[in-house]
Design an enzyme around this catalytic site. Structure first.
Site, PDB file in Angstrom:
ATOM      1  N   LYS A 107       4.693  -4.850   8.879  1.00  0.00           N
ATOM      2  CA  LYS A 107       4.465  -3.743   7.950  1.00  0.00           C
ATOM      3  C   LYS A 107       5.750  -2.931   7.850  1.00  0.00           C
ATOM      4  O   LYS A 107       6.201  -2.343   8.837  1.00  0.00           O
ATOM      5  CB  LYS A 107       3.291  -2.889   8.426  1.00  0.00           C
ATOM      6  CG  LYS A 107       2.918  -1.790   7.428  1.00  0.00           C
ATOM      7  CD  LYS A 107       1.535  -1.230   7.707  1.00  0.00           C
ATOM      8  CE  LYS A 107       1.493  -0.323   8.903  1.00  0.00           C
ATOM      9  NZ  LYS A 107       0.205   0.399   8.997  1.00  0.00           N
ATOM     10  N   GLY A 158       0.827  -1.186   0.000  1.00  0.00           N
ATOM     11  CA  GLY A 158       0.000   0.000   0.000  1.00  0.00           C
ATOM     12  C   GLY A 158       0.865   1.241   0.000  1.00  0.00           C
ATOM     13  O   GLY A 158       2.074   1.174  -0.227  1.00  0.00           O
ATOM     14  N   GLY A 159       0.217   2.397   0.292  1.00  0.00           N
ATOM     15  CA  GLY A 159       0.950   3.650   0.240  1.00  0.00           C
ATOM     16  C   GLY A 159       2.065   3.737   1.262  1.00  0.00           C
ATOM     17  O   GLY A 159       3.045   4.448   1.071  1.00  0.00           O
ATOM     18  N   ASP A 201     -10.562   5.666   9.950  1.00  0.00           N
ATOM     19  CA  ASP A 201     -10.517   4.884   8.706  1.00  0.00           C
ATOM     20  C   ASP A 201     -11.179   3.525   8.910  1.00  0.00           C
ATOM     21  O   ASP A 201     -10.635   2.487   8.530  1.00  0.00           O
ATOM     22  CB  ASP A 201      -9.072   4.702   8.232  1.00  0.00           C
ATOM     23  CG  ASP A 201      -9.007   4.356   6.746  1.00  0.00           C
ATOM     24  OD1 ASP A 201      -9.918   4.759   5.989  1.00  0.00           O
ATOM     25  OD2 ASP A 201      -8.059   3.669   6.346  1.00  0.00           O
ATOM     26  N   GLY A 230       3.931   1.100   2.413  1.00  0.00           N
ATOM     27  CA  GLY A 230       5.007   0.180   2.083  1.00  0.00           C
ATOM     28  C   GLY A 230       4.468  -1.209   1.821  1.00  0.00           C
ATOM     29  O   GLY A 230       3.435  -1.357   1.186  1.00  0.00           O
ATOM     30  N   LYS A 231       5.141  -2.239   2.353  1.00  0.00           N
ATOM     31  CA  LYS A 231       4.733  -3.622   2.128  1.00  0.00           C
ATOM     32  C   LYS A 231       4.511  -4.333   3.455  1.00  0.00           C
ATOM     33  O   LYS A 231       5.033  -3.938   4.494  1.00  0.00           O
ATOM     34  CB  LYS A 231       5.798  -4.374   1.317  1.00  0.00           C
ATOM     35  CG  LYS A 231       5.899  -3.929  -0.136  1.00  0.00           C
ATOM     36  CD  LYS A 231       6.860  -4.837  -0.910  1.00  0.00           C
ATOM     37  CE  LYS A 231       6.885  -4.461  -2.393  1.00  0.00           C
ATOM     38  NZ  LYS A 231       7.777  -5.363  -3.174  1.00  0.00           N
ATOM     39  N   VAL A 232       3.732  -5.413   3.386  1.00  0.00           N
ATOM     40  CA  VAL A 232       3.494  -6.267   4.545  1.00  0.00           C
ATOM     41  C   VAL A 232       4.051  -7.646   4.248  1.00  0.00           C
ATOM     42  O   VAL A 232       3.861  -8.181   3.155  1.00  0.00           O
ATOM     43  CB  VAL A 232       1.988  -6.380   4.876  1.00  0.00           C
ATOM     44  CG1 VAL A 232       1.791  -7.201   6.139  1.00  0.00           C
ATOM     45  CG2 VAL A 232       1.381  -5.012   5.041  1.00  0.00           C
TER      46      VAL A 232
END
Length: 953
Positions: free
Chosen positions: A659, A640-641, A755, A643-645
Site C-alpha cells: 500500500k 483509494g483515498g 471500520d 493511495g494505491k495498492v
C-alpha cells in the site's frame, strides 16, 4: 608502447580491486563449465568466464555464488554430471520439460546442502533415485515425476524434515513403500510433508500401517495405478488433514476401515478398481466430500446406503459394478451441487424418480444394466438419463433414455475477448486477444478433478483467470493464456492443452520460458480447488530469437583501445577513487537510514509522533520498486483515498500487497503511523499480518501478506468467481469474529477497529477470513468510562448510529459493524442498496412464527439452497442483536464468537478446524474477472456523515 602497457596493467589491477565482487566464484564457474560441456542446446549467451556478471540465461546469483539454475523447455539434452556438486551454494535446480536430459542422477547431488528445490519434471532421467538425496536437509520441493526412474523409493527421503512436496509419480518405481525401522529412516517420518504423489508406478506390497499417524499433516495421498495389495490400514483414518485420497487401480482387498469417515476434510475419494469386499464404507459426516468413486469392487451390499443422499457437497457419485441394490431415494437428486450419478452394472430396481426439485447442475444419470422397471418422467429440460439394459427398455422402447448416446468429447476452447481473430502465418497461432504469436505450450494434468461436467465453460474460464493472475503477480511477459480439449486419460486424470502467449512481441526469450516453466513445475500456480492437484508437462520451445554472443575484437583493435586507455589512465584512476569514496558514503548513509527509518519523520504534521514499532521489517524504496517492477500498472491491484495498492514479489518468492501513500497526504501519514504501530504489535491467524513498511525517499508504504482470494465483498457479489455456500460463510463469520475478539479482549491495550466491513475482511487460499485495514483504529488505553471521544469516522452503512450521535467510540461500535457483515453473509446485499437499508429490510421481512422466520425473500439463494435446519434463524437472531440501537443491548464479541460456534455445531461443523475448502466458481460468474483487491479492500473512507446517510429513522 611500454608506457601504455604499464598503465593498462595498473588499470586492470585497480579494476580487480574495485570490481572483483562482480566475478563468479571459481568453483561455481568450473562446475557450470563442466555442465555446459556435457549438455547440448545450452543458451547462446553461455559464453565467457563470468556467468553471474554476464547474466547467463537461467542462472541466478547472490553476490559471487550461483544459487539457481532454471532451464525449462529449451530442448536441453545430455546427462547431469557429477560435477554438479561444485555448485555448493545452489538452492534451486529446475531442468523440467527437457526430454533429452537422460541418464541417472549422480549420487554427488547429495553434496548440494543448500538445495531447497529439486525439480526435474518431464525429462528422460532413468536408473534408481540415489539415496544421497536424503542428505539434502534444506529440501522443500522434490519433484521427479514423469521420468523413467526405476528401483525402490529411497528410505533416506524420510530424513528430509523440511520437505513440503514429494512427487515421484509417473515413473517405473517398484518395491514397497519404505517406513522407518530402527535406525533406518522411512516416509512415516515426514510429518510436515503435505503431498505424497506416487501414482502410476509399479509399487507393490501392502500399504504399511506405520505410514500413517495423527502427527502426519498430509493433504494429498495419491497411490493410484500401482500394484499395491492387502488391506487399507485403519491408521489412514488418523490423518484428518487429508483432502484427496486416491488408492484406485491397485489390488487392495478386504473391508474398508470403519473409521474412514473420520476424514472429514476429504473432498475427493477414489477407491475404484480394487478387490475390496465387505459393506460399502459409511461416509456419513464427510460434509466436504464432492467426488466419490468406489466402482469395480465386489462389495457385499444389501441395499442403498443411507449416506448416499446426505453429503451436502457431492458433485459426482460413481458406484459402477459394486453390487448396489434397491431403489434410489428421490432425495439423492436434490443435492444442491450434484452433477453426475453413475451406477451402471448394479442391481438398482423399482421406479426411477428424480423428483421435481432435482439439482439444476445435474447432467447425467447412468443406470445401464440394472433392474429399473419404470420411470417417473418429468417434462421439460432435465439431465441426460441412460436406462439401456433395464426392464423398462427390454421391449424395444424408443424413448431417449433407452438409447445409448454417442460418446463425444468436450470441444472447449478459449473464446476471443471481444475481438475478431486475424488469419496468422502457418507457424503462428492466434491468441484469445486476437494476436498472432508463438505460444509456449504443454499439457496440464489434474489428478483428481472434483467435477464431471467438462462442458461447463465457466469452470475453464476460472482456470485461465487464475493462470493469468499468477503470471501477472510474478511480472511475467504474458499476454494471455488458453486452455482447450479437456479429456480424461487412462488413469483418470483430466488433461488440458495449455498455450501461454507472449506480451509485447511474438515470441518468448529463454528467460521467459524458464520462469513460466518454473512457476508451473514449482506449483507456484494454485488452480481453483475443483481442479485438484496437478502437474504440467511442457513442450520444447523452438521459437527463440537469435542471440549472439559478445563481439570479439581483433588484435589491432585491442592495441588501439590499449593506447587510448594508456593516455587516460590517470584520469580513470582519479575517477575510480572518487566513485569508491562516493559508494562508501552512500553505504554509510544507507546504514544510518536502516538503523533509524524514521529519522526524517516530522511530528509537526498531522501524522503524529514517531511510530513505535515492534519487530516489523523496514524495506528500502529501491527494494519495493524492484519487487513491483517499478510500480507498474500491471501490478496495480487497488486504489483509494490513501493511495494505491500494488502486488509485489519479494526476493524469496513471497507474494505481498504493498500500500503506497499518495505524496504529501497528511491524513495518510496518520493512518500509516496507526497501521504500522498496531499491526507490528498484534499477531493472530485471523488478522492480516504486516510484513514490513517503507519510510524512504519521502515514501510511506505498508507491506502486507497477500490474500489471494481477495475480499469477502467480492465473493458475496460474485466478482471474484468464488462460490460461498452456507458452511463456508459460517467459517468465514467465525474467523472474522475471532479476529475482532482478539483486538477487543487480548490486545494490550484493547483496540477498536472502527471500520469493520466486508471489504476489510480478506480471504486466503483456503478461504480463511482475516480482518484488514487498521488505518482508523483506536487504542482504548486505560479509561474508566469505557469509551473514547473522537471524531466520527467509518464507512456508510456500517457506522454505529450511537457513535455517530454521541461521538463516543466503544467496542460495541465494532459489534454493530460486524452485525451488518453478518446480514451481508445472509443476504449477499450491500448495507445500503437502492436507498434500502439492510437492517430495516430484514426486520420488516422477519416473522418468527413462520418457517425460516419468513426470510426466504431476502436470503441469498445459495444460503437458502444448502442451509442446515435452524442455523439460519439463529444466525439472523445474532445479527439483529448486534445491530441494536443501544450499545448496551448488543453482545460482546466473545459472545458473538461463542454463538457462531454453537450455530456451526448445529449445522454439523467442527468450529475448531480450519476451512478445508478452497475457491469454487459460480456458474454465473462474470467473464471479466476483477482482481481480489478491489478499490476499497485495503482502504478506509473517513469523514463526517449526515443523518440521512445512516439508518433511516
Amino acid at each position: 608502447m611500454m608506457c601504455w602497457r604499464i598503465h593498462l596493467c595498473l588499470l586492470v589491477a585497480l579494476v580487480q580491486v574495485f570490481g572483483i565482487a562482480a566475478w563468479t566464484y571459481t568453483d561455481d564457474f568450473v562446475a557450470l563449465k563442466s555442465l555446459k560441456d556435457e549438455w547440448e542446446n545450452v543458451p547462446p549467451n553461455w559464453d565467457g568466464d563470468d556467468p553471474c556478471g554476464h547474466n547467463w540465461d537461467g542462472i541466478s546469483c547472490s553476490d559471487t555464488r550461483v544459487i539457481s539454475i532454471t532451464l525449462a523447455s529449451i530442448n536441453l539434452s545430455g546427462h547431469l554430471s557429477s560435477d554438479i556438486k561444485g555448485l555448493s551454494a545452489l538452492e534451486t535446480l529446475d531442468l523440467s520439460y527437457n526430454k533429452g536430459m537422460t541418464g541417472p542422477l549422480p549420487s554427488s547431488i547429495g553434496n548440494l546442502q543448500e538445495l531447497s528445490s529439486l525439480i526435474l519434471v518431464g525429462c528422460g532421467f532413468s536408473g534408481p533415485i540415489p539415496s544421497s538425496i536424503g542428505s539434502l536437509q534444506q529440501l522443500v520441493y522434490l519433484s521427479l515425476n514423469s521420468n523413467k526412474f526405476v528401483g525402490e523409493i529411497p528410505p533416506s527421503i524420510g530424513n528430509l524434515s523440511n520437505l513440503y512436496w514429494l512427487d515421484l509419480a509417473d515413473n517405473k518405481l517398484s518395491g514397497t513403500i519404505p517406513v522407518s525401522k530402527g535406525s533406518t529412516p522411512g516416509l512415516d517420518m515426514l510429518v510436515h510433508t503435505k503431498h505424497f504423489h506416487f501414482g502410476n508406478n509399479q509399487l507393490s506390497g501392502e500399504i504399511p500401517s506405520q505410514l500413517f499417524s495423527s502427527k502426519l499433516t498430509l493433504i494429498h495421498l495419491l497411490l493410484e495405478s500401482n500394484q499395491l495389495s492387502g488391506n487399507i490400514p485403519s491408521s489412514l483414518g488418523l490423518v484428518q488433514t487429508l483432502e484427496v485420497v486416491r488408492l484406485d487401480r491397485n489390488s487392495l482387498s478386504g473391508s474398508i476401515p470403519e473409521n474412514l469417515n473420520n476424514l472429514t476434510s476429504v473432498q475427493e475419494l477414489y477407491l475404484a478398481s480394487n478387490k475390496l469386499t465387505g459393506p460399502l464404507p459409511n461416509l456419513t459426516g464427510m460434509d466436504l466430500l464432492n467426488y466419490v468413486d468406489l466402482s469395480n469392487n465386489p462389495f457385499d451390499v444389501t441395499g442403498i446406503p443411507p449416506w448416499i443422499s446426505s453429503l451436502p457437497s457431492l458433485t459426482s457419485l460413481i458406484l459402477e459394478n459394486t453390487h448396489v441394490e434397491g431403489q434410489l431415494p428421490v432425495s439423492l437428486f436434490s443435492l444442491f451441487q450434484l452433477q453426475t450419478v453413475a451406477l451402471k452394472n448394479n442391481r438398482i430396481n423399482g421406479t426411477l424418480n428424480i423428483g421435481s426439485n432435482y439439482s439444476n447442475q445435474l447432467q447425467l444419470i447412468d443406470l445401464q444394466n440394472n433392474f429399473v422397471d419404470s420411470f417417473a418422467q418429468r417434462g421439460g429440460y432435465g439431465p441426460q438419463i441412460i436406462l439401456v439394459g433395464n426392464p423398462i427398455c427390454d421391449e424395444g422402447g424408443t424413448e431417449s433414455y433407452c438409447v445409448v448416446p454417442p460418446q463425444t468429447n468436450s470441444s472447449y476452447s478459449t473464446p476471443p475477448e471481444n475481438c475478431t481473430p486475424l488469419p496468422c502465418d502457418s507457424d503462428k497461432t492466434a491468441s484469445s486477444t486476437c494476436k498472432c504469436a508463438y505460444p509456449y505450450s504443454g499439457n496440464l494434468f489434474f489428478r483428481s478433478p472434483s467435477f464431471s461436467n467438462f462442458g461447463n465453460s465457466t469452470i475453464f474460464a476460472s482456470l485461465e483467470e487464475k493462470l493469468m493472475a499468477t503470471f501477472m503477480s510474478h511480472s511475467q511477459p504474458v499476454d494471455s493464456v488458453t486452455v482447450s480439449n479437456p479429456t480424461k486419460n487412462e488413469v483418470g486424470y483430466l488433461v488440458l492443452d495449455l498455450q501461454v502467449f507472449p506480451s509485447g512481441q511474438d515470441h518468448f526469450n529463454r528467460t521467459g520460458i524458464s520462469r513460466i516453466g518454473f512457476i508451473l513445475s514449482n506449483q507456484t500456480f494454485k488452480p481453483p480447488h475443483v481442479f485438484g492437484p496437478f502437474y504440467f508437462n511442457g513442450n520444447n520451445y523452438p521459437y527463440f530469437a537469435d542471440v549472439t554472443g559478445g563481439s570479439h575484437k581483433s588484435p589491432s583493435t585491442s592495441i588501439i583501445i590499449g593506447s587510448a586507455v594508456g593516455g587516460s589512465v590517470l584520469f580513470l584512476l582519479l575517477l575510480l577513487a572518487g566513485v569508491y569514496a562516493l559508494r562508501q558514503k552512500r553505504r554509510a548513509e544507507t546504514a544510518v537510514k536502516k538503523n533509524d527509518p524514521f529519522g526524517s519523520w516530522d511530528p509537526s504534521t498531522r501524522s503524529g509522533g514517531v511510530p513505535q514499532l515492534k519487530g516489523s521489517r523496514c524495506f528500502s524504496f529501491e527494494e519495493l520498486k524492484k519487487c513491483t517492477n517499478n510500480f507498474s500498472e500491471m501490478n496495480g491491484i487497488g486504489s483509494g483515498g490513501f493511495g494505491k495498492v500494488y502486488r509485489g514479489t519479494l526476493p524469496n518468492g513471497r507474494l505481498v500487497a504493498i500500500k503506497r501513500a499518495q505524496q504529501g497526504s497528511s491524513q495518510g501519514g496518520l493512518e500509516f503511523k496507526n497501521e504500522i504501530e498496531l499491526l507490528s504489535r498484534v499477531h493472530h491467524k485471523n488478522l492480516v499480518s504486516l510484513v514490513g513498511f517503507c519510510f524512504d525517499q519521502g515514501e510511506q508504504m505498508l507491506v502486507y501478506e497477500y490474500m489471494i482470494n481477495g475480499t469477502l465483498k467480492d465473493s458475496l457479489t460474485g466478482r471474484s468467481g468464488i462460490r460461498l455456500d452456507w458452511m463456508r460463510r459460517l467459517r468465514i463469520a467465525l474467523g472474522a469474529a475471532r479476529g475482532v475478539q482478539y483486538l477487543h479482549d487480548l490486545a494490550d491495550p484493547p483496540i477498536i477497529h472502527r471500520d469493520i466491513k466486508s471489504n476489510n475482511i480478506l480471504l486466503d487460499e483456503r478461504l480463511n477470513a482475516k480482518v484488514a485495514d487498521f488505518g482508523l483504529s483506536k487504542l482504548m488505553g486505560e479509561t474508566e468510562s469505557g469509551h473514547v471521544t473522537t471524531q466520527v469516522k467509518g464507512t456508510m452503512g456500517y457506522l454505529d448510529p450511537e457513535y455517530y450521535m454521541t461521538q463516543q467510540l466503544t467496542e460495541k461500535s465494532d459489534v454493530y459493524s460486524f452485525g451488518i457483515v453478518l446480514l451481508e453473509l445472509l443476504t449477499a446485499k450491500s448495507p445500503i442498496e437502492r436507498g434500502k437499508y439492510i437492517v430495516r429490510e430484514v426486520k420488516v421481512a422477519m416473522d418468527k412464527t413462520k418457517e425460516m422466520y419468513n426470510l426466504q425473500g431476502v436470503l441469498d439463494p445459495i444460503v437458502a439452497a444448502n442451509m442446515a435446519p435452524g442455523s439460519v434463524e439463529k444466525f439472523a437472531d445474532l445479527a439483529l442483536r448486534c445491530v441494536q440501537e443501544s450499545g448496551l443491548n448488543r453482545p460482546m464479541m466473545s459472545e458473538v464468537v461463542k454463538e457462531i460456534e454453537n450455530i456451526m455445531e448445529l449445522a454439523g461443523l467442527n468450529p475448531n478446524t480450519e476451512s478445508a475448502s478452497a475457491s469454487e466458481s459460480y456458474e454465473e460468474a462474470k467473464k471479466g474477472f476483477e482482481h481480489p483487491y478491489t478499490n476499497e479492500s485495503l482502504f478506509a473512507y473517513s469523514g463526517g456523515y449526515t443523518p440521512s446517510k445512516l439508518e433511516p429513522k
